[in-house]
Scaffold this active site. Structure first.
Site, PDB file in Angstrom:
ATOM      1  N   ASP A   1      34.874  43.560  37.877  1.00  0.00           N
ATOM      2  CA  ASP A   1      33.197  44.305  38.698  1.00  0.00           C
ATOM      3  C   ASP A   1      33.180  45.336  39.510  1.00  0.00           C
ATOM      4  O   ASP A   1      34.508  45.705  40.013  1.00  0.00           O
ATOM      5  CB  ASP A   1      32.390  43.145  38.590  1.00  0.00           C
ATOM      6  CG  ASP A   1      31.931  42.253  37.842  1.00  0.00           C
ATOM      7  OD1 ASP A   1      31.887  42.781  37.120  1.00  0.00           O
ATOM      8  OD2 ASP A   1      31.818  40.910  38.158  1.00  0.00           O
TER       9      ASP A   1
ATOM     10  N   TYR B   1      44.098  35.264  41.213  1.00  0.00           N
ATOM     11  CA  TYR B   1      43.438  36.439  42.272  1.00  0.00           C
ATOM     12  C   TYR B   1      43.180  35.487  43.698  1.00  0.00           C
ATOM     13  O   TYR B   1      43.954  34.730  43.957  1.00  0.00           O
ATOM     14  CB  TYR B   1      41.351  35.465  41.844  1.00  0.00           C
ATOM     15  CG  TYR B   1      41.322  36.036  40.629  1.00  0.00           C
ATOM     16  CD1 TYR B   1      40.352  37.434  40.067  1.00  0.00           C
ATOM     17  CD2 TYR B   1      41.073  35.656  39.482  1.00  0.00           C
ATOM     18  CE1 TYR B   1      40.472  38.777  39.236  1.00  0.00           C
ATOM     19  CE2 TYR B   1      40.721  36.480  37.740  1.00  0.00           C
ATOM     20  CZ  TYR B   1      40.371  37.548  37.671  1.00  0.00           C
ATOM     21  OH  TYR B   1      40.413  38.304  36.996  1.00  0.00           O
TER      22      TYR B   1
END
Length: 265
Positions: free
Chosen positions: A58, A116
């Site tokens: 995003d 992540y």
């Protein structure tokens, strides 16, 4: 041209997500990572190039080691897809590695693990030097209950409580293999390794862990939140600034090596 004549290449790239409106191309010339990369690849290939990414990011989300594949008919040396492409990329994106791969390789579907890291600053005043590089909370956080809560994420579970409303994943069931939470010099690092992640999943997890660390949510409450399988009682989604895709795992036969996380991160 017949696709049988095409070569498939895989590249690993890094980018500063604060400079772009996410990965995916958008109408109206909005700057995105995919649009910039495909433009640069086309300059080297001499033909239009379509890319497929391991995982879309995003607006504001960074990548230390994103993986992309593309097909081309032009014969170019390996360095053309690194130095050559980098010469045509805007600031904020860099190709790190390039490798010709088997025609059947798929950057998304062949990935069996993703890594992540969320970098969080916990300080009364947000450092201007860390803006867009780390998330921030003014709250003083107790890392020990945060660690215990994060450990509850390990295993195959329904993560609907950490799923964005517009998530397009077919199933909310994912597997987290490892969690690690560390703190040094006022920065908290959350590392998650899983087979796949839902839209906003890491940011939603961090939002809940901040509640745990600040005492607004107990470890038992965090466990109950997972079992609720609903966003209705969950803390808000945390800011994208501190989120980094740090690696993607593939079968060794493809020869795609996951680079080490940069020391500064």
């Amino acid at each position: 041209m017949d696709t049988a004549q095409k070569q498939r290449w895989a590249i690993t790239l890094s980018y500063d997500g604060s400079r772009f409106y996410g990965w995916q191309k958008q109408a109206g010339g909005v700057p995105t990572v995919q649009a910039a990369l495909e433009t640069a690849l086309a300059r080297i290939a001499g033909e239009s190039v379509a890319t497929t990414v391991a995982g879309r990011t995003d607006t504001g989300v960074h990548a230390a080691a994103q993986v992309v594949h593309f097909d081309i008919t032009a014969a170019r040396p390996q360095q053309a897809w690194v130095r050559g492409v980098n010469a045509h990329l805007p600031e904020g994106i860099a190709v790190l590695h390039a490798r010709q791969v088997a025609p059947g390789f798929h950057a998304r579907f062949d990935a069996y693990g993703r890594h992540y890291r969320y970098l969080l600053e916990s300080a009364p005043v947000r450092s201007p030097l860390l803006k867009n590089r780390a998330g921030w909370t003014h709250l003083k956080l107790d890392i020990e209950p945060m660690r215990r809560a994060a450990a509850l994420l390990i295993g195959e579970q329904d993560f609907s409580s950490f799923r964005a409303a517009g998530c397009q994943a077919k199933s909310p069931v994912k597997t987290i293999y490892r969690t690690d939470l560390t703190q040094s010099a006022g920065l908290i690092r959350l590392d998650l390794h899983g087979n796949a992640f839902l839209h906003h999943m890491v940011r939603n997890i961090m939002g809940a862990l901040v509640y745990v660390g600040s005492g607004r949510l107990s470890v038992e409450g965090f466990a109950a939140l997972i079992q609720e399988r609903s966003r209705l009682k969950a803390p808000p989604t945390f800011m994208p600034d501190g989120l980094y895709l740090t690696g993607v795992d593939y079968p060794g036969a493809y020869g795609i090596v996951r680079p080490q996380i940069p020391e500064w991160l």
